[in-house]
Design an enzyme around this catalytic site. Sequence first.
Site, mmCIF file in Angstrom:
data_model
loop_
_atom_site.group_PDB
_atom_site.id
_atom_site.type_symbol
_atom_site.label_atom_id
_atom_site.label_comp_id
_atom_site.label_asym_id
_atom_site.label_seq_id
_atom_site.Cartn_x
_atom_site.Cartn_y
_atom_site.Cartn_z
ATOM 1 C CD GLU A 177 -2.680 1.410 2.512
ATOM 2 O OE1 GLU A 177 -2.452 0.672 3.472
ATOM 3 O OE2 GLU A 177 -3.537 2.300 2.537
ATOM 4 C CE LYS A 219 -6.030 0.157 1.766
ATOM 5 N NZ LYS A 219 -6.828 -0.406 2.867
HETATM 6 P P1 13P Z 1 -8.928 4.738 4.551
HETATM 7 O O1 13P Z 1 -9.880 4.098 3.581
HETATM 8 O O2 13P Z 1 -9.629 5.400 5.717
HETATM 9 O O3 13P Z 1 -7.919 5.618 3.875
HETATM 10 O O4 13P Z 1 -8.119 3.572 5.255
HETATM 11 C C1 13P Z 1 -7.636 2.526 4.479
HETATM 12 C C2 13P Z 1 -6.369 2.031 5.011
HETATM 13 O O5 13P Z 1 -6.198 0.837 5.157
HETATM 14 C C3 13P Z 1 -5.301 2.994 5.301
HETATM 15 O O6 13P Z 1 -4.097 2.332 5.504
#
Ligand code: 13P
Length: 347
Positions: A177, A219
């Site tokens: 991510e 992600k």
């Molecule tokens: P948000 O959708 O609130 O941005 O959170 C997703 C997430 O996993 C952040 O690391």
Amino acid sequence: MKTNTIASTVQAILAPGKGLLAADESFPTIGKRFKELGIDSTEENRRAYRELLFTAKGLPRSISGVILFDETIRQRTGKGVAMPDLLASLGIIPGIKVDAGTEALPAFGGEKFTLGLDGLRERLAEYFALGARFTKWRAVIAIGKGMPTAACIRTNARIHALFAALSQEAGLVPIVEPEILMDGNHTIERCEEVSTAVLRCTFEALCEQRVLLEGMILKTGMILSGADCPRQAGVAEVAEATIRCFRRTVPAAVPGIVFLSGGQSDVPATERLNEISKAPDLPWRITFSFGRALQDPAMKAWGGSAKNVAAAQGALIHRAACNGLAVRGAYTSKAEGRAPHGEPGRP
Ligand code: 13P
């Protein structure tokens, strides 16, 4: 590598019409969200809140997996069932956030790198034994004057690659991510340019570290105008830029891309996801992995009180069902307008 476990986890996470619920807020983050609503961030409140999310009736219809925080994976429901066992019994895959948060990148004021590699191999083995089947690691890239630097992008990509390879070694599917923050007055074009550079560098590092692309999930955020940019790009422009960026950077071997919501409010996040999902002939499955955009209405409805559990669960199911429609490109304002206890698309 437990290749069969990894392949079946990827397939289950990316089940058609479903997405992930990110419920992995760290202590400071959940503390901040609770505080805004006047809820005390006690261990029992965090446990009760997460239990209400996971036990919402109908959740497995649109949620394939949940990202947990270390505290939650060790907690039990009021009836004494371990949280990961509860999820697994519902057909929802338990996952775990394994990074340890971010810290200032030395010599690069304002930029960050992500901690958590020390002892990770041992922690991953423990998480697997506790029932986790996928992992998540978040890197933060800010857009601003002179930012991001190549050093920040490369450092985080290299760390992501080690995290991903260690996860696969442990039989866990890594969710890589890189979050490009919405904060700032940058244009959508600048967001696309930075996202393109970050994703290219990230995949180069993943390949160098011999990460199995077929056994991971990306992600990241949608390509958006900065939150303070005077010109806010519309839904069609966001969808077009997001797909163009992914086509240029994400190898076709990657099975799926999931979106963080990153501070978008719930309905716009669903509308944009719906538009993105209409793009034809994509090599990857695209879905959601929202935290705030799924949970905000539910947390607000709950407010820390047991008497509001049903209302909070209704609010979560409504958002989950709307996003379940959006990943099929079938979300409508009519579906959105239904009462929170309704289930859009399921008469
Ligand atoms: P948000 O959708 O609130 O941005 O959170 C997703 C997430 O996993 C952040 O690391």
